[in-house]
Design an enzyme around this catalytic site. Sequence first.
Site, PDB file in Angstrom:
ATOM      1  N   HIS A 187       0.820  -1.187  -0.066  1.00  0.00           N
ATOM      2  CA  HIS A 187       0.089  -0.114   0.139  1.00  0.00           C
ATOM      3  C   HIS A 187       0.977   1.373  -0.009  1.00  0.00           C
ATOM      4  CE1 HIS A 187      -0.460   0.684   4.889  1.00  0.00           C
ATOM      5  NE2 HIS A 187       0.933   0.437   4.167  1.00  0.00           N
ATOM      6  N   CYS A 219       5.739   6.420   4.499  1.00  0.00           N
ATOM      7  CA  CYS A 219       4.747   5.663   3.991  1.00  0.00           C
ATOM      8  C   CYS A 219       4.043   6.415   2.705  1.00  0.00           C
ATOM      9  CB  CYS A 219       3.726   5.468   5.185  1.00  0.00           C
ATOM     10  SG  CYS A 219       4.259   4.337   6.619  1.00  0.00           S
ATOM     11  N   HIS A 233       4.723   0.264  -0.285  1.00  0.00           N
ATOM     12  CA  HIS A 233       5.535  -0.784   0.440  1.00  0.00           C
ATOM     13  C   HIS A 233       4.558  -1.825   0.869  1.00  0.00           C
ATOM     14  CE1 HIS A 233       3.901   2.145   3.369  1.00  0.00           C
ATOM     15  NE2 HIS A 233       3.825   0.913   4.451  1.00  0.00           N
ATOM     16  N   HIS A 286       3.435  -5.192   3.537  1.00  0.00           N
ATOM     17  CA  HIS A 286       3.209  -5.581   5.005  1.00  0.00           C
ATOM     18  C   HIS A 286       2.744  -7.002   5.099  1.00  0.00           C
ATOM     19  CE1 HIS A 286       3.504  -1.724   7.178  1.00  0.00           C
ATOM     20  NE2 HIS A 286       2.666  -1.431   6.268  1.00  0.00           N
ATOM     21  N   ASP A 327      -4.840 -10.394  -0.888  1.00  0.00           N
ATOM     22  CA  ASP A 327      -3.662 -11.101  -0.691  1.00  0.00           C
ATOM     23  C   ASP A 327      -2.679 -11.087  -2.081  1.00  0.00           C
ATOM     24  OD1 ASP A 327      -1.700 -12.666   0.480  1.00  0.00           O
ATOM     25  OD2 ASP A 327      -2.639 -14.602  -0.343  1.00  0.00           O
ATOM     26  N   HIS A 328      -1.426 -10.295  -1.636  1.00  0.00           N
ATOM     27  CA  HIS A 328      -0.577 -10.372  -2.796  1.00  0.00           C
ATOM     28  C   HIS A 328      -1.052  -9.507  -3.842  1.00  0.00           C
ATOM     29  CE1 HIS A 328       1.283 -13.719  -1.074  1.00  0.00           C
ATOM     30  NE2 HIS A 328       2.313 -13.655  -1.866  1.00  0.00           N
ATOM     31  N   GLU A 342      -1.257  -4.809  11.290  1.00  0.00           N
ATOM     32  CA  GLU A 342      -0.371  -4.537  10.373  1.00  0.00           C
ATOM     33  C   GLU A 342       0.916  -4.505  10.272  1.00  0.00           C
ATOM     34  OE1 GLU A 342      -0.861  -0.357   7.829  1.00  0.00           O
ATOM     35  OE2 GLU A 342       0.446  -0.088   9.842  1.00  0.00           O
TER      36      GLU A 342
HETATM   37 NI    NI Z   1       2.231   0.661   5.733  1.00  0.00          NI
END
Ligand code: NI
Length: 134
Positions: A14, A33, A39, A41, A79-80, A124
């Site tokens: 995100h 961010c 990036h 998570h 997911d992914h 997160e």
């Molecule tokens: Ni983040």
Amino acid sequence: MVYLTRRVTFSAAHRLWSRYLTEEENYAVYDKCANPNGHGHNYTLEVTVQGEPDPKTGMVMNLTDMKRITNEQVVNWVDHKHLNHDVPWLEGVVPTAEMLAIKFWERLARGFPTGLLYEVKLHETENNSVVYRG
Ligand code: NI
């Protein structure tokens, strides 16, 4: 009342960026961010239902159904994926943990039997988590 929780993990990218802020304000608020390419998570999602165990089955809800609905409504979509670009129902949403928890709740509430969903908890990182109860 008994509370039953199922945990699932997924990975996603995100970028924290608000259309309501200027470029300068975005970097001031979100710092690294807000980096243009985003990036990733490794998220952990805990979904909790509430109820009295069924006298015949001893279950509040079948865990197989919890897994299936959680995958269908949320995990298979995120997911992914890149949360800013790939998920139609997150369009226009700043994908903070807070906003994701709310959006996940909305999705899950559509899939779970009425009144069963109690809480969505989204981790997160190991240090940050959000709880939403609708
Ligand atoms: Ni983040």
